[in-house]
Design an enzyme around this catalytic site. Sequence first.
Site, PDB file in Angstrom:
ATOM      1  CB  THR A  71      -0.976   0.089   1.305  1.00 19.98           C
ATOM      2  OG1 THR A  71      -1.859  -0.995   0.931  1.00 19.98           O
ATOM      3  CG2 THR A  71      -1.563   1.336   1.632  1.00 19.98           C
ATOM      4  CB  CYS A 320      -6.994  -4.138   1.938  1.00 22.47           C
ATOM      5  SG  CYS A 320      -5.210  -4.607   2.140  1.00 22.47           S
TER       6      CYS A 320
END
Length: 375
Positions: A71, A320
């Site tokens: 990320t 996520c």
Amino acid sequence: MIYLDHAAATPVRKEVLDEMMPYFSTFFGNPSSVHTLGEESKAAIEEASEDIKKVINAAGNGKIIFTSSGTESINLAILGVARATKKRHIITTKIEHPAVLQTCEYLKSFGFKITYLDVDEFGQIDLEDLEKAVRKSTALISIHHANSEIGVIQNIREIARRKQNALLHVDACQAAGLLDLNVKKLGIDLLTLNAGKIYGPKGVGLLYAHYDVLLKPVIHGGSQELGLRAGTENVPAIVGFARALVLAEEERESTVNKLEHLQEFTLKLLAKKIPNVRLNGHPTERLPNNLNFQIDGVDADKVLNYLSESKIYASAGSACKSNKQEPSHVLKALGLDDEDARSSIRLSMGKDTTKDDMKEAIDVLAKIVATLRKL
């Protein structure tokens, strides 16, 4: 226990842990320190970087920036390019990881125009649509190598041929150890990877960038990582990351061969044991470890809870966004309605998954589905 959530996380393999251990307590120096202990840590990072460059064929033409995650690497790629250019247009797809989509949304508030490419019913983009979307003002194209939820593979080489003067960033977090990562052959300018998907430690990622790519930092402070990512490097994790990636590449051919057979075996089992099951995504252009499918008449969350009670661990999509209630944006982009999206689960196999594992998992799944359909 049968673990079928390798797309979310993998266990750290012994060879990787053994490589990491000395850097916790023996070679523990800060890589920025000028004494011997610091220099040893710095040398370990440099060696890890060179090992990774060999795997992705980036020796002599690019830089490796270590981060805390995939990320963060995605944020550095998108925001780093955006802050270093006067161009104000970015192209991505509707089925990217939230790290890509939310970063692009954030840039809208700074005047950026974002084009979100549609995908077909199998999850692939139309290359002509991409070609038409590229403008003189396009700074970046950000597209994953393979989707984390449905495992569908995009044709990165053909995408690169159509990028014109834009930069191409590829999120390859799901692809490592399963697909070719040769950045020269594929035509990739920026590449994101993380260690947690390839039997390495969590909490470490990387961004490869070609030497010609201009980036601005996202995290400010010290001059670590070529001045592009401030903060003391996580040396044990970086060392483990490199070892995990080298091993994954060395074993890629045999791993893919095994998983392809296991995927085919499991699909036949599903068809035999559970009526009204439909595969999500492309039937062939997908990762060999991924099976994402709809099960008519059941709620995926209930199925997963019952599987978990039987010590069979799977998921409904990206970890996520697993705490969100809305249906998967990936499955919705394929054209599924809310009900079909909410009845879909993902089984992601690993290098040590066996036919016996899959047979037991599908047997248990069939019983759960039969019970839920009677309610």
